[in-house]
Design a protein around this motif. Sequence first.
Motif, PDB file in Angstrom:
ATOM      1  N   UNK A  97       0.351   0.637  -4.369  1.00  0.00           N
ATOM      2  CA  UNK A  97       0.647   1.166  -5.701  1.00  0.00           C
ATOM      3  C   UNK A  97      -0.671   1.595  -6.320  1.00  0.00           C
ATOM      4  N   UNK A  98      -0.755   2.853  -6.717  1.00  0.00           N
ATOM      5  CA  UNK A  98      -1.960   3.358  -7.378  1.00  0.00           C
ATOM      6  C   UNK A  98      -1.689   3.372  -8.875  1.00  0.00           C
ATOM      7  N   UNK A  99      -2.464   2.598  -9.622  1.00  0.00           N
ATOM      8  CA  UNK A  99      -2.282   2.498 -11.073  1.00  0.00           C
ATOM      9  C   UNK A  99      -3.642   2.499 -11.748  1.00  0.00           C
ATOM     10  N   UNK A 100      -4.409   3.546 -11.510  1.00  0.00           N
ATOM     11  CA  UNK A 100      -5.751   3.636 -12.055  1.00  0.00           C
ATOM     12  C   UNK A 100      -5.840   4.415 -13.341  1.00  0.00           C
ATOM     13  N   UNK A 101      -4.707   4.674 -13.958  1.00  0.00           N
ATOM     14  CA  UNK A 101      -4.711   5.428 -15.202  1.00  0.00           C
ATOM     15  C   UNK A 101      -4.732   6.927 -14.940  1.00  0.00           C
ATOM     16  N   UNK A 102      -4.621   7.674 -16.017  1.00  0.00           N
ATOM     17  CA  UNK A 102      -4.494   9.122 -15.895  1.00  0.00           C
ATOM     18  C   UNK A 102      -5.772   9.816 -15.447  1.00  0.00           C
ATOM     19  N   UNK A 103      -6.920   9.167 -15.589  1.00  0.00           N
ATOM     20  CA  UNK A 103      -8.185   9.794 -15.187  1.00  0.00           C
ATOM     21  C   UNK A 103      -8.653   9.344 -13.806  1.00  0.00           C
ATOM     22  N   UNK A 104      -8.522   8.061 -13.498  1.00  0.00           N
ATOM     23  CA  UNK A 104      -9.035   7.550 -12.223  1.00  0.00           C
ATOM     24  C   UNK A 104      -8.068   7.746 -11.053  1.00  0.00           C
ATOM     25  N   UNK A 105      -6.758   7.729 -11.307  1.00  0.00           N
ATOM     26  CA  UNK A 105      -5.788   7.885 -10.220  1.00  0.00           C
ATOM     27  C   UNK A 105      -5.969   9.206  -9.471  1.00  0.00           C
ATOM     28  N   UNK A 106      -6.066  10.353 -10.145  1.00  0.00           N
ATOM     29  CA  UNK A 106      -6.252  11.605  -9.399  1.00  0.00           C
ATOM     30  C   UNK A 106      -7.528  11.607  -8.551  1.00  0.00           C
ATOM     31  N   UNK A 107      -8.589  10.994  -9.063  1.00  0.00           N
ATOM     32  CA  UNK A 107      -9.834  10.952  -8.290  1.00  0.00           C
ATOM     33  C   UNK A 107      -9.649  10.151  -7.007  1.00  0.00           C
ATOM     34  N   UNK A 108      -8.966   9.003  -7.104  1.00  0.00           N
ATOM     35  CA  UNK A 108      -8.714   8.188  -5.915  1.00  0.00           C
ATOM     36  C   UNK A 108      -7.832   8.941  -4.923  1.00  0.00           C
ATOM     37  N   UNK A 109      -6.807   9.611  -5.400  1.00  0.00           N
ATOM     38  CA  UNK A 109      -5.924  10.362  -4.506  1.00  0.00           C
ATOM     39  C   UNK A 109      -6.678  11.475  -3.784  1.00  0.00           C
ATOM     40  N   UNK A 110      -7.543  12.167  -4.501  1.00  0.00           N
ATOM     41  CA  UNK A 110      -8.341  13.233  -3.866  1.00  0.00           C
ATOM     42  C   UNK A 110      -9.349  12.668  -2.876  1.00  0.00           C
ATOM     43  N   UNK A 111     -10.019  11.576  -3.229  1.00  0.00           N
ATOM     44  CA  UNK A 111     -10.959  10.944  -2.285  1.00  0.00           C
ATOM     45  C   UNK A 111     -10.246  10.493  -1.013  1.00  0.00           C
ATOM     46  N   UNK A 112      -8.951  10.239  -1.135  1.00  0.00           N
ATOM     47  CA  UNK A 112      -8.167   9.754  -0.009  1.00  0.00           C
ATOM     48  C   UNK A 112      -7.615  10.884   0.842  1.00  0.00           C
ATOM     49  N   UNK A 113      -7.932  12.112   0.484  1.00  0.00           N
ATOM     50  CA  UNK A 113      -7.538  13.251   1.302  1.00  0.00           C
ATOM     51  C   UNK A 113      -6.214  13.895   0.939  1.00  0.00           C
ATOM     52  N   UNK A 114      -5.576  13.471  -0.129  1.00  0.00           N
ATOM     53  CA  UNK A 114      -4.330  14.105  -0.530  1.00  0.00           C
ATOM     54  C   UNK A 114      -4.631  15.490  -1.085  1.00  0.00           C
ATOM     55  N   UNK A 115      -3.781  16.452  -0.762  1.00  0.00           N
ATOM     56  CA  UNK A 115      -4.065  17.851  -1.089  1.00  0.00           C
ATOM     57  C   UNK A 115      -3.073  18.489  -2.061  1.00  0.00           C
ATOM     58  N   UNK A 116      -2.127  17.740  -2.603  1.00  0.00           N
ATOM     59  CA  UNK A 116      -1.131  18.317  -3.495  1.00  0.00           C
ATOM     60  C   UNK A 116      -1.817  19.039  -4.651  1.00  0.00           C
ATOM     61  N   UNK A 117      -1.396  20.264  -4.930  1.00  0.00           N
ATOM     62  CA  UNK A 117      -2.052  21.071  -5.959  1.00  0.00           C
ATOM     63  C   UNK A 117      -1.878  20.507  -7.373  1.00  0.00           C
ATOM     64  N   UNK A 118      -0.949  19.599  -7.570  1.00  0.00           N
ATOM     65  CA  UNK A 118      -0.704  19.045  -8.902  1.00  0.00           C
ATOM     66  C   UNK A 118      -1.568  17.823  -9.219  1.00  0.00           C
ATOM     67  N   UNK A 119      -2.262  17.275  -8.224  1.00  0.00           N
ATOM     68  CA  UNK A 119      -3.093  16.087  -8.472  1.00  0.00           C
ATOM     69  C   UNK A 119      -4.222  16.452  -9.427  1.00  0.00           C
ATOM     70  N   UNK A 120      -4.275  15.742 -10.539  1.00  0.00           N
ATOM     71  CA  UNK A 120      -5.332  15.959 -11.521  1.00  0.00           C
ATOM     72  C   UNK A 120      -5.080  17.108 -12.476  1.00  0.00           C
ATOM     73  N   UNK A 121      -3.941  17.757 -12.348  1.00  0.00           N
ATOM     74  CA  UNK A 121      -3.613  18.856 -13.259  1.00  0.00           C
ATOM     75  C   UNK A 121      -2.549  18.406 -14.240  1.00  0.00           C
ATOM     76  N   UNK A 122      -2.299  19.180 -15.219  1.00  0.00           N
ATOM     77  CA  UNK A 122      -1.240  18.946 -16.208  1.00  0.00           C
ATOM     78  C   UNK A 122      -1.520  17.748 -17.105  1.00  0.00           C
ATOM     79  N   UNK A 123      -2.754  17.295 -17.163  1.00  0.00           N
ATOM     80  CA  UNK A 123      -3.121  16.198 -18.048  1.00  0.00           C
ATOM     81  C   UNK A 123      -3.437  16.774 -19.425  1.00  0.00           C
TER      82      UNK A 123
END
Length: 143
Positions: A97-123
């Motif tokens: 479960x990733x629960x790093x808040x609206x700012x840290x969660x996208x960074x962790x997902x990107x560092x982990x290699x996830x490529x979804x275009x919506x990660x870190x957007x729409x905030x």
Amino acid sequence: GCERLGYQSEVAAQEGWEPESPDNGGWCTLGWKHGARQGMHGSALVDAARTGNLVFLDGCRAHEILRDSLGRACAVRATVRSGPNSRQVIVRGRCVVVAGGSLQTPQLLRRSGLKNKHIGRHLHLHPAMLIWGRFKEDIRHFE
């Protein structure tokens, strides 16, 4: 309100308990000054810890979500710090479960290699400001 309308109601676990102070706890928008309004730290996490299936790692920083051969999240690579000491750990579980808040969660997902275009957007942040003042007369905005 609910009881007056004939509906059953009860205090939700995440709201904690009713404050006993005459000022109704005060500072409601910042959290109640007596700790009565509980968040996850005083409700759901306490309940989960009581099961024995939850471990808290104080001073832990997640670096990467690890995936199994099918691409499913299976563990987290992290650093745990205690004073001047630190150690690398891998935390495994049945789920991640990733629960790093609206700012840290996208960074962790990107560092982990996830490529979804919506990660870190729409905030959309909603900055808020607090102003304090002293008045000769009581200001009772909550009445």
